[in-house]
Design a protein around this motif. Structure first.
Motif, short mmCIF file in Angstrom:
data_model
loop_
_atom_site.label_atom_id
_atom_site.label_comp_id
_atom_site.label_asym_id
_atom_site.label_seq_id
_atom_site.Cartn_x
_atom_site.Cartn_y
_atom_site.Cartn_z
N ARG A 119 28.09 -53.21 23.47
CA ARG A 119 29.28 -52.78 23.30
C ARG A 119 29.78 -51.32 23.90
O ARG A 119 30.76 -51.10 24.24
N GLU A 120 28.67 -50.47 23.18
CA GLU A 120 28.82 -49.16 23.87
C GLU A 120 28.77 -48.99 25.36
O GLU A 120 29.53 -48.12 25.77
N LEU A 121 28.01 -49.66 25.71
CA LEU A 121 28.17 -49.73 27.64
C LEU A 121 29.36 -50.03 28.06
O LEU A 121 29.97 -49.39 28.95
N LEU A 122 29.86 -51.11 27.44
CA LEU A 122 31.08 -51.60 27.87
C LEU A 122 32.47 -50.45 27.56
O LEU A 122 33.25 -50.42 28.41
N ARG A 123 32.05 -50.01 26.45
CA ARG A 123 33.23 -48.51 25.91
C ARG A 123 33.31 -47.76 27.27
O ARG A 123 34.14 -47.12 27.47
N VAL A 124 31.96 -47.14 27.52
CA VAL A 124 31.77 -46.48 28.44
C VAL A 124 32.50 -46.82 30.05
O VAL A 124 33.21 -45.81 30.45
N LEU A 125 32.20 -47.96 30.29
CA LEU A 125 32.71 -48.47 31.69
C LEU A 125 34.09 -48.70 31.73
O LEU A 125 34.63 -48.79 32.71
N ARG A 126 34.36 -49.03 30.68
CA ARG A 126 36.04 -49.62 30.56
C ARG A 126 37.20 -48.46 30.84
O ARG A 126 37.00 -47.57 30.34
N VAL A 127 38.36 -48.92 31.40
CA VAL A 127 39.37 -47.93 31.53
C VAL A 127 40.23 -48.61 30.46
O VAL A 127 40.74 -49.59 30.63
N ASP A 128 40.55 -47.43 29.82
CA ASP A 128 41.67 -47.84 28.48
C ASP A 128 43.03 -48.34 28.77
O ASP A 128 43.67 -49.10 28.44
N GLY A 129 43.22 -47.66 30.13
CA GLY A 129 44.72 -47.62 30.56
C GLY A 129 45.42 -46.59 30.27
O GLY A 129 45.33 -45.79 29.25
N GLY A 130 46.42 -46.11 31.02
CA GLY A 130 47.23 -44.77 30.81
C GLY A 130 46.86 -43.91 31.57
O GLY A 130 45.62 -44.04 32.04
N LYS A 131 47.63 -42.85 31.68
CA LYS A 131 47.10 -41.64 32.56
C LYS A 131 45.97 -41.08 32.06
O LYS A 131 45.87 -40.79 30.75
N GLY A 132 45.18 -40.68 33.00
CA GLY A 132 43.88 -39.81 32.81
C GLY A 132 42.82 -40.80 32.12
O GLY A 132 41.77 -40.17 31.90
N SER A 133 43.08 -42.07 32.18
CA SER A 133 41.93 -43.00 31.51
C SER A 133 40.64 -43.30 32.72
O SER A 133 39.93 -43.58 32.16
N ALA A 134 41.30 -43.24 33.92
CA ALA A 134 40.22 -43.68 34.79
C ALA A 134 39.10 -42.63 35.20
O ALA A 134 37.99 -42.95 35.29
N ARG A 135 39.41 -41.21 35.30
CA ARG A 135 38.64 -40.23 35.60
C ARG A 135 37.60 -40.59 36.38
O ARG A 135 36.36 -40.13 36.35
#
Length: 270
Positions: free
Chosen positions: A2-18
């Protein structure tokens, strides 16, 4: 996991892709040789989960792969999905639209290939080309492609509401690694066929593509259709990441074998 997926995931919204802050060569502390054993373990779990998904037949999975050229879309499909039962996997590449496809709305050719219940569908490129290459190369004006983020989000939400789990993966390759892989394609006769002169035009527009990808990821990553940014410079790390993402979502579905017909324990076959 779950921690790996949290790091890889884009939450959505401006500035979340990075994208400019993510390391394309990230290994998460894994060792290369151990990664092959880890991938084998993941594939064992995926094979069983896919069998159950196919037998259950009440839901489906759609995996969307997007990337710059030479990021490894084809090798990802070979490494992960060729190890599954081909009867339950449907891979569709989306290239330049045909004349017939051009005569319809841009989602027409996509919807036709959405996975059926029990299936895992894989899109090698996808409907996102219509907010990426179309945008960068000016094939449609801004007032046209800008509306498509909402179209795409609504389309994916409809699929999700109808029982499709959507997993979107951006293979994040560095410009230096792309150069290395392009040079290999030029030097190796068995890889010459992979090289297109037009690839250099896309490479020259790298900043424009990164801006377009950033907008696409941030505007369309949702709870029901999340984007994951997977580091793609090291294939062995990339494969483990993708296997774990797929496993996580299949475990969330938790497909089950159907109940057997009653009376099977009394059958005697002569």
């Amino acid at each position: 996991m779950r921690e790996l997926l949290r790091v890889l995931r884009v939450d959505g919204g401006k500035g979340s892709a990075r994208l400019d802050q993510r390391d394309c060569g990230e290994t998460f502390g894994w060792e290369k040789e151990q990664s092959y054993l880890d991938l084998a373990d993941e594939m064992t779990e995926l094979v069983e989960l896919q069998k159950r998904l196919f037998a259950d037949g009440s839901s489906s999975v759609l995996v969307v792969l997007q990337a710059m050229d030479a990021a490894g879309k084809d090798s990802t499909i070979r490494s992960i999905f060729s190890g599954l039962n081909p009867a339950g996997v449907d891979v569709n590449p989306f290239g330049v639209p045909t004349n017939e496809e051009h005569a319809h709305d841009y989602l027409w050719r996509i919807h036709h290939h959405a996975p059926a219940d029990g299936q895992i569908g894989v899109f090698n490129r996808s409907h996102y080309e219509d907010v990426l290459v179309v945008r960068v190369k000016g094939f449609a004006p801004e007032k046209v492609w800008k509306k498509r983020y909402d179209h795409i989000a609504n389309f994916e939400q409809m699929l999700a509401d109808e029982g499709t789990t959507i997993i979107k993966i951006f293979l994040n390759v560095s410009r230096n690694k792309q150069k290395e892989r392009f040079e290999e394609r030029l030097q190796r006769p068995d890889k010459n066929w992979k090289f297109r002169v037009g690839d250099l035009d896309d490479r020259a527009r790298w900043p424009d593509y990164m801006e377009a990808y950033t907008d696409a990821l941030e505007k369309t990553s949702t709870d029901d259709a999340p984007w994951y940014v997977v580091p793609a410079d090291r294939k062995w790390a990339r494969n483990v990441c993708i296997a774990r993402i797929l496993r996580h979502h299949l475990e969330e579905i938790n497909p089950q074998y159907p109940d057997p017909e009653p009376g099977l324990d009394e059958i005697v076959i002569d």
